[in-house]
Design a protein around this motif. Structure first.
Motif, short mmCIF file in Angstrom:
data_model
loop_
_atom_site.label_atom_id
_atom_site.label_comp_id
_atom_site.label_asym_id
_atom_site.label_seq_id
_atom_site.Cartn_x
_atom_site.Cartn_y
_atom_site.Cartn_z
N ASP A 1 -89.64 67.91 -33.17
CA ASP A 1 -88.30 68.54 -32.48
C ASP A 1 -88.36 68.94 -31.25
O ASP A 1 -87.51 69.58 -30.45
CB ASP A 1 -87.84 69.84 -33.36
N THR A 2 -89.35 68.21 -30.28
CA THR A 2 -89.42 68.19 -28.75
C THR A 2 -89.35 67.15 -28.16
O THR A 2 -89.88 65.99 -28.55
CB THR A 2 -90.90 68.88 -28.48
N ASP A 3 -88.56 67.06 -27.02
CA ASP A 3 -87.97 65.73 -26.43
C ASP A 3 -88.78 65.61 -25.05
O ASP A 3 -89.44 66.52 -24.36
CB ASP A 3 -86.47 65.79 -25.98
N TYR A 4 -88.87 64.61 -24.62
CA TYR A 4 -89.48 64.26 -23.44
C TYR A 4 -88.44 65.02 -22.26
O TYR A 4 -87.15 64.96 -22.70
CB TYR A 4 -89.59 62.62 -23.02
N ARG A 5 -89.04 65.13 -21.30
CA ARG A 5 -87.86 65.66 -20.18
C ARG A 5 -87.03 64.43 -19.65
O ARG A 5 -87.56 63.10 -19.60
CB ARG A 5 -88.83 65.92 -18.85
N PHE A 6 -85.56 64.47 -19.72
CA PHE A 6 -84.82 63.49 -19.54
C PHE A 6 -84.67 62.97 -17.97
O PHE A 6 -84.86 63.70 -16.91
CB PHE A 6 -83.35 64.11 -19.93
N ARG A 7 -84.63 61.68 -18.18
CA ARG A 7 -84.52 60.79 -16.83
C ARG A 7 -83.49 59.95 -17.05
O ARG A 7 -83.34 58.98 -18.15
CB ARG A 7 -85.87 60.11 -16.24
N PRO A 8 -82.37 59.76 -16.38
CA PRO A 8 -81.21 58.86 -16.66
C PRO A 8 -81.59 57.54 -16.41
O PRO A 8 -82.66 57.20 -15.55
CB PRO A 8 -80.05 59.23 -15.95
N HIS A 9 -81.02 56.52 -16.87
CA HIS A 9 -81.24 55.13 -16.69
C HIS A 9 -81.14 54.89 -15.15
O HIS A 9 -79.95 55.33 -14.55
CB HIS A 9 -80.24 54.32 -17.59
N THR A 10 -81.80 54.14 -14.62
CA THR A 10 -81.74 53.76 -13.14
C THR A 10 -80.51 53.48 -12.83
O THR A 10 -80.06 53.82 -11.75
CB THR A 10 -83.05 53.03 -12.87
N ALA A 11 -79.86 52.28 -13.53
CA ALA A 11 -78.47 51.81 -13.03
C ALA A 11 -77.37 52.98 -13.05
O ALA A 11 -76.58 52.84 -12.35
CB ALA A 11 -78.09 50.77 -13.93
N TYR A 12 -77.73 53.89 -14.08
CA TYR A 12 -76.59 54.83 -13.97
C TYR A 12 -76.68 55.69 -12.78
O TYR A 12 -75.63 55.97 -12.31
CB TYR A 12 -76.63 55.61 -15.24
N SER A 13 -77.64 56.18 -12.70
CA SER A 13 -78.05 56.96 -11.39
C SER A 13 -77.60 56.37 -10.22
O SER A 13 -77.15 57.05 -9.04
CB SER A 13 -79.33 57.66 -11.32
N TRP A 14 -78.00 54.95 -9.83
CA TRP A 14 -77.72 54.23 -8.95
C TRP A 14 -76.22 54.28 -8.61
O TRP A 14 -75.78 54.22 -7.49
CB TRP A 14 -78.41 52.86 -8.83
N LEU A 15 -75.42 53.93 -9.50
CA LEU A 15 -74.01 53.87 -9.63
C LEU A 15 -73.29 55.19 -9.64
O LEU A 15 -71.97 55.22 -9.15
CB LEU A 15 -73.62 52.96 -10.75
N THR A 16 -73.75 56.24 -10.00
CA THR A 16 -73.17 57.44 -9.74
C THR A 16 -73.55 58.56 -8.73
O THR A 16 -72.97 59.35 -8.10
CB THR A 16 -73.41 58.31 -11.00
N GLY A 17 -75.01 58.25 -8.44
CA GLY A 17 -75.46 59.21 -7.16
C GLY A 17 -76.11 60.45 -8.12
O GLY A 17 -76.79 61.39 -7.42
N ILE A 18 -76.03 60.62 -9.34
CA ILE A 18 -76.35 61.77 -10.12
C ILE A 18 -78.12 61.90 -10.21
O ILE A 18 -78.55 61.12 -10.54
CB ILE A 18 -75.81 61.73 -11.50
N ASN A 19 -78.40 63.08 -9.65
CA ASN A 19 -79.76 62.96 -9.49
C ASN A 19 -80.41 63.57 -10.54
O ASN A 19 -79.87 63.96 -11.70
CB ASN A 19 -80.02 64.03 -8.32
N GLY A 20 -81.79 63.75 -10.68
CA GLY A 20 -82.65 64.48 -11.68
C GLY A 20 -82.23 65.99 -11.98
O GLY A 20 -82.42 65.88 -13.32
#
Length: 484
Positions: A78-97
């Motif tokens: 029940d533990t997850d990896y640290r989340f990193r958004p898909h590159t295209a999503y971040s590139w098109l929104t500017g939303i950072n880590g």
């Protein structure tokens, strides 16, 4: 299983969960003061992301374009990896880590003037009539920290924002759509596959081949942070020599700098002492550092905007190259110089690789280890010099360490360099300990030198030139940082 986005099936209750009595539920809803974000500013990436969305809109008129951020991925139980958004999503929104929220979805909805940009997110949990903020391990504020509200996200990123709970109803109005498949099972279930999905993926890779000014500045930040990380690692070398798993002590020094100065590592660091340097993707990093050997370090900081550096240096553990080490190192150094000199607008992508390999092949021939001439080895049907340098000499670099990987071959590997591209130039030579074609003093030596290069109007700029690379400069550098 079917479900609504925003009402994702929760993980089963664990055997260590504590029940919440009704009295506690009622009590948890009371006594909370307003707590808006103080000093929230507009993201410097927002205007650039808007321009990128406009280009995307022009490329696919009339299509609904769906770009998921991706979902949490389980590491163990029940533990997850640290989340990193898909590159295209971040590139098109500017939303950072820092601000990225799992399960978010960007939609470009077609209209009469092109597209309207809509961002569906899971916002901050309300305190009233909601258990989410203290019960939900994946989204609850008690568990993972504060997220931005719809209004805060809309202000910071200059895009219209909606609650993720409304996505199911929105997508139920079917339209001709394209999406990045395999990133979000819910999105995949809502959108019929299209023959143009691959074209969409390809466009999103190729559009990132040329970096805008914001991206170039962010890349320089990542490179500068990586420089500081290398110096932190070098300072750690004397205390790591002779220690069990000393490579991991070096690795840890860089990880600390990456998390302090940026979002994370851009990729798993390669810290390869001695003959481990001959293993191209050595990430076990469980070896010992020994005086008289070299250590090859390939590492990059990913900054908050998710742009990453990718730099390699090969260093003498005791501060001085042996004659054999210096000879191999100098050959790689000269090959890299030739490769960087070949980077310029209008050159073919393969040109810098070919320039570096010419130097490598000629050097190996002079050393007497090639059974044929350098000219013969460089022929396409030969390549015997590649026994000691099996990888390519570079790749595109940006938000992904191997950036733009879905671009068409004719636009990338067989393409032409243009102003604004950023790539690595990284020749190497790797002589395995059991390679009897080399004299004994060379066996077990692995050397790679890698820098991050911007294609400019008139040629190229080495963005990582502040990190020394000439063998004399390397010795002075490590000595100044305590390696003697």
């Amino acid at each position: 299983m079917t479900f609504d986005k925003g009402q994702m099936p929760k993980r089963e209750q664990t055997n260590y969960d504590i029940p919440t009595p009704d009295a506690l539920k009622a009590f948890m809803e009371k006594g909370w003061s307003p707590s808006p974000l103080v000093g929230l500013e507009k993201s410097p990436a927002a205007s650039w992301a808007g321009k990128r969305r406009a280009k995307l809109s022009n490329a696919f008129p009339g299509k609904r374009l769906v770009i998921p951020a991706g979902t949490l991925k389980t590491r163990s139980n029940d533990t997850d990896y640290r989340f990193r958004p898909h590159t295209a999503y971040s590139w098109l929104t500017g939303i950072n880590g820092t601000d990225a929220v799992p399960d978010s979805v960007l939609i470009l909805e077609p209209n009469n003037s092109g597209h309207e940009s809509l961002l569906f997110i899971h916002p901050r949990s309300p305190r009233e009539a909601s258990e989410e903020f203290y019960r939900n391990r994946q989204h609850g504020e008690f568990w993972i920290g504060r997220r931005m509200t719809l209004e805060e996200t809309e202000f910071a990123y200059e895009i219209k924002v909606r609650h993720i709970d409304s996505l199911t109803e929105f997508l139920s109005n079917k339209k001709d759509s394209l999406t990045l498949r395999g990133e979000d099972t819910f999105v995949d279930s809502c959108i019929a596959e299209s023959d143009s999905d691959n074209d969409f993926v390809t466009w999103l890779s190729e559009a990132r081949l040329i970096k805008d000014q914001f991206e170039i500045a962010e890349m320089q930040k990542a490179i500068d942070a990586t420089h500081r990380g290398f110096e932190a690692m070098i300072r750690e070398i004397p205390s790591a020599v002779g220690k069990k798993r000393g490579e991991r002590l070096i690795e840890g020094a860089f990880f600390t700098r990456a998390r302090h100065d940026g979002n994370d590592l851009g990729y798993d660091s390669i810290v390869a002492a001695g003959s481990h340097a001959c293993i191209l993707h050595w990430i076990r990093n469980d070896g010992e550092l020994k005086n008289g050997e070299l250590i090859l370090i390939d590492a990059g900081v990913e900054v908050e905007s998710l742009y990453t550096a990718d730099i390699t240096r090969t260093l003498p553990i005791n501060g001085k190259f042996t004659p054999a080490q210096r000879k191999i190192y100098t050959l790689v150094y000269e090959a890299q110089k030739a490769g960087i000199a070949a980077v310029k607008p209008g050159a073919k992508f393969r040109d810098f690789h070919n320039a570096a390999m010419k130097v490598i092949a000629e050097g190996l021939a002079q050393m007497g280890v090639l059974p044929i001439s350098a000219e013969e080895s460089l022929q396409p049907d030969s390549g015997l010099h590649r026994r000691w340098t099996v990888h390519g000499t570079g790749h595109m670099l940006g938000m992904d360490v191997h950036d733009c990987a879905k671009a068409r071959k004719e636009q990338y590997a067989e393409g032409v360099l243009e102003e604004g591209m950023i790539l690595t130039v990284e020749p190497g030579l790797y002589i395995h300990p059991d390679d009897e074609l080399f004299p004994a003093e060379y066996r077990g030596i692995g050397v790679r030198i890698e820098d991050d290069i911007l294609v400019t109007k008139d040629g190229a700029k080495n963005l990582s030139a502040a990190l020394p690379s000439h063998p004399d400069e390397i010795e002075k550098w490590v000595a100044a940082l305590g390696v003697k």
